[in-house]
Design an enzyme around this catalytic site. Structure first.
Site, PDB file in Angstrom:
ATOM      1  N   ASP A 122       0.813  -1.221   0.000  1.00  0.00           N
ATOM      2  CA  ASP A 122       0.000   0.000   0.000  1.00  0.00           C
ATOM      3  C   ASP A 122       0.844   1.267   0.000  1.00  0.00           C
ATOM      4  O   ASP A 122       0.451   2.299   0.553  1.00  0.00           O
ATOM      5  CB  ASP A 122      -0.955   0.024   1.217  1.00  0.00           C
ATOM      6  N   HIS A 150      -5.047  -1.553  -5.384  1.00  0.00           N
ATOM      7  CA  HIS A 150      -4.365  -0.355  -5.851  1.00  0.00           C
ATOM      8  C   HIS A 150      -5.402   0.706  -6.189  1.00  0.00           C
ATOM      9  O   HIS A 150      -6.252   0.500  -7.055  1.00  0.00           O
ATOM     10  CB  HIS A 150      -3.500  -0.684  -7.075  1.00  0.00           C
ATOM     11  N   ARG A 252       1.507 -29.266  -6.963  1.00  0.00           N
ATOM     12  CA  ARG A 252       1.348 -29.795  -8.317  1.00  0.00           C
ATOM     13  C   ARG A 252      -0.016 -30.429  -8.593  1.00  0.00           C
ATOM     14  O   ARG A 252      -0.152 -31.294  -9.440  1.00  0.00           O
ATOM     15  CB  ARG A 252       2.489 -30.772  -8.649  1.00  0.00           C
ATOM     16  N   THR A 409      -8.348  -3.435  -0.081  1.00  0.00           N
ATOM     17  CA  THR A 409      -8.934  -4.756  -0.323  1.00  0.00           C
ATOM     18  C   THR A 409      -9.869  -5.178   0.796  1.00  0.00           C
ATOM     19  O   THR A 409     -10.945  -5.716   0.557  1.00  0.00           O
ATOM     20  CB  THR A 409      -7.799  -5.798  -0.489  1.00  0.00           C
ATOM     21  N   THR A 410      -9.483  -4.930   2.050  1.00  0.00           N
ATOM     22  CA  THR A 410     -10.280  -5.452   3.165  1.00  0.00           C
ATOM     23  C   THR A 410     -10.940  -4.362   4.006  1.00  0.00           C
ATOM     24  O   THR A 410     -11.783  -4.679   4.843  1.00  0.00           O
ATOM     25  CB  THR A 410      -9.370  -6.273   4.109  1.00  0.00           C
ATOM     26  N   ALA A 413      -8.175  -1.129   9.189  1.00  0.00           N
ATOM     27  CA  ALA A 413      -7.299   0.008   9.515  1.00  0.00           C
ATOM     28  C   ALA A 413      -5.859  -0.470   9.395  1.00  0.00           C
ATOM     29  O   ALA A 413      -5.499  -1.512   9.924  1.00  0.00           O
ATOM     30  CB  ALA A 413      -7.581   0.489  10.928  1.00  0.00           C
TER      31      ALA A 413
END
Ligand code: GDP
Ligand code: IMO
Ligand code: MG
Length: 545
Positions: A122, A150, A252, A409-410, A413
């Site tokens: 950030d 972003h 894998r 995003t969330t 704070a």
């Protein structure tokens, strides 16, 4: 002493600058007898303090500042002498190896340039990518997934990107999600549709690597389950399924974007993976048929965007096109270099460009370290220079509120603290930044004093490297130096000289401590609120000559 390892990491062209700077530091060292001085190479003008020291002697500090600046200029061979009233003169780019006069301000040559996060995320990577991307033909993401957030502000309008590179706002750029990215297709398509709603239809200029791995809803559920299980020891993930998706890749049994081209094969792999996940996580229920129906419905749309991005990117390079990489997450969250286990599950540092896009290191030019003028961190884990954010009237509250430090995003704070030089040197060492993008300088406006975390001390000894042990990290003492603040609004500053004297001094001091030119300075959230000192402040520009 503290600088020696950093200098080794700088390109040969900057070695001369390094020795000049070392000379300046050594010269100022000899002026003082303070015991701390020998270990942190402080100049006479800065006050080295321990965590809770608060200097009151501003006049004395200004005097020291002048002495120190004079000392630096003399040693660097600058032509003008400085005085307290001639701050702009004293802060003007010194005529030294640091600044390459022969390089123009907006010349961008073919090749690959990279914007990386140098702290805990950030830092404002997206804003720089958005600005730079106007000059690039291709803009790519190479690691991480929708854990990234972003935010770009264009004329007051906010755009939030999680999987799309911020360069998507440049309608001429082709955007690539490289093989190192993990893609949650429902989120990706939502983002694409949301952008279309905002008037930007980017679908025909997005390319997805056929080798990029998929994040499924169940990966996100597993992320939540794992965090819940860890209880008090949780990582504080974004719960976007990043760790579990990379775990599938490494185990894998992951599924790749290209697998959607042959749906029978995709279905077989999906059933196996879903079965494996349900066996591994009792209580996890996956609606296998519902998921298969969803993926069948989007397969054609996704396949139309899918290609061999390794071939594409290298071809573009060979054709002389300009390629910009938007780093996601950040170096201190790197699975190898970060504060493990409080990290993400990829390598968001320089190596990801090679492994996440499939290009040779020989093709990389500029490596731009994005750094907040202070520090933030979302989620758990060590944060040596952290400040209390909740206390009303505190500096922590100032940084949090003025800096609008809530996660993209969330919405969590963000924890806040002072700029951390040992951390930044470590990040510089790993990534080899050719220039620094110092963001959010405006957020420091109004603070009476500004501290810089200058050195780590542990068991009475100054540390020369970043400790790998969480225990050592928790026992660290941070040594600070204190600089005077400023009150003037800097949002309209477009040249370095427009900044108030003390803001200039802060920037120069950080630049001196890092040993890397600070090319960009962020003065506000808007796209235009930025100072670009030009390519002369980018060590990579010497290679471009
Ligand atoms: P990223 O993840 O590194 O791209 O950064 P984020 O977008 O998550 O967080 C950075 C935040 O700071 C965003 O809200 C940006 O709009 C904002 N920002 C970026 N640069 C500046 C700046 O120089 N000043 C201020 N005040 N805000 C900025
Ligand atoms: P950008 O690109 C800030 C952090 C999470 C958590 C840790 C692991 O916006 O700078 P994960 O979900 O990746 O497993 O979480 O990493 N984290 C970030 N913090 N900015 C980011 O990205 C981050 N990406 C991951 O908060 O502490
Ligand atoms: Mg972010």
């Amino acid at each position: 002493m503290m600088y020696s390892h950093l200098f080794k990491s700088l390109p040969a062209s900057s070695a001369a600058f390094a020795s000049v700077l070392a000379g300046a530091v050594a010269a100022s060292k000899s002026e003082r007898s303070d015991a701390n001085e020998t270990v942190v190479s402080a100049g006479g003008w800065s006050k080295l303090t321990q965590c809770h020291h608060k200097s009151k002697d501003v006049v004395g500090m200004l005097h020291d500042l002048d002495e120190r600046l004079e000392n630096i200029e003399r040693t660097l061979g600058a032509s003008s002498s400085c005085s307290s009233t001639a701050a702009t003169t004293s802060a003007a780019p010194p005529k030294n190896k640091y600044h390459n006069d022969s390089v123009g301000k907006s010349k961008t040559l073919p090749g690959i340039d990279v914007v990386l996060g140098s702290q805990w995320g950030d830092e404002g990577k997206g804003k720089l990518v958005d600005i730079l991307s106007q000059e690039y033909d291709v803009c790519a993401r190479v690691a991480g997934g929708s854990n990234a957030g972003h935010t770009i502000v264009v004329e007051g309008k906010k755009y939030k990107f999680h999987l799309l590179p911020s360069g998507v706002l440049n309608e001429k750029a082709t955007c690539v999600l490289g093989n190192g990215v993990v893609i949650h297709l429902p989120s990706f398509l939502n983002e694409l549709d949301g952008l279309k709603h905002q008037g930007i239809d980017a679908e025909n200029r997005i390319l997805l690597s056929d080798r990029a791995h998929l994040v499924f809803d169940f990966h996100q559920e597993v992320d939540g389950i794992s965090e819940h299980r860890l209880g008090r020891n949780k990582i504080g993930t974004t719960k976007k399924g990043i760790g579990p998706a990379y775990a599938s890749k490494i185990s894998r049994n992951g599924i790749r974007i290209g697998d959607l081209e042959n749906f029978d094969f995709f279905e077989m792999r999906f059933r196996e993976l879903a079965d494996y996940q349900m066996r591994s996580h009792p209580g996890l229920e996956i609606d296998v048929e519902g998921q298969l129906e969803y993926y069948r419905s989007i397969a054609k749309r996704v396949t139309a965007m899918t290609t061999d991005t390794i071939e594409y990117t290298n071809e573009q390079y060979d054709m002389g096109k300009k390629i910009l990489i938007e780093g996601a997450n950040a170096t201190m969250l790197d699975i190898d270099f970060g504060t493990y286990p409080y990290v993400t599950s990829s390598n968001p540092s320089i190596g990801s460009v090679l492994t996440g896009l499939g290009v040779s290191p020989k093709k990389i030019h500029g490596i731009y370290g994005t750094t907040k003028a202070y520090c933030t961190r979302v989620g758990e884990g060590p944060f040596p220079t952290e400040l209390e954010r909740e206390e009303p009237g505190s500096i922590g509250e100032h940084l949090g509120v003025v800096g609008a430090e809530w996660g993209t995003t969330t919405g969590r704070a963000r924890r806040v603290g002072w700029l951390d030089i040992p951390q930044m040197k470590y990040s510089t060492l790993i990534n080899g930044f050719t220039a620094v993008n110092l963001t959010k300088l405006d957020v420091l406006t109004g603070l009476e004093e500004i501290k810089i975390g200058r050195a780590y001390k542990h068991n009475g000894k100054i540390l020369n490297t970043m400790p790998s042990s969480l225990k050592t990290m928790s026992e660290l003492e941070v040594l600070y130096e204190t600089l005077p603040g400023w009150t003037e609004d800097i949002s309209k500053a477009r040249n370095f000289e427009d900044l108030p004297v003390n803001a200039q001094r802060y920037v120069l001091r950080v630049q001196e401590l890092l040993g890397v030119p600070i090319r960009w300075i962020g003065c506000g959230a808007n796209r235009l609120d930025m100072i670009d000192r030009g390519e002369g402040w980018d060590l990579s520009s010497e290679d471009k000559e």
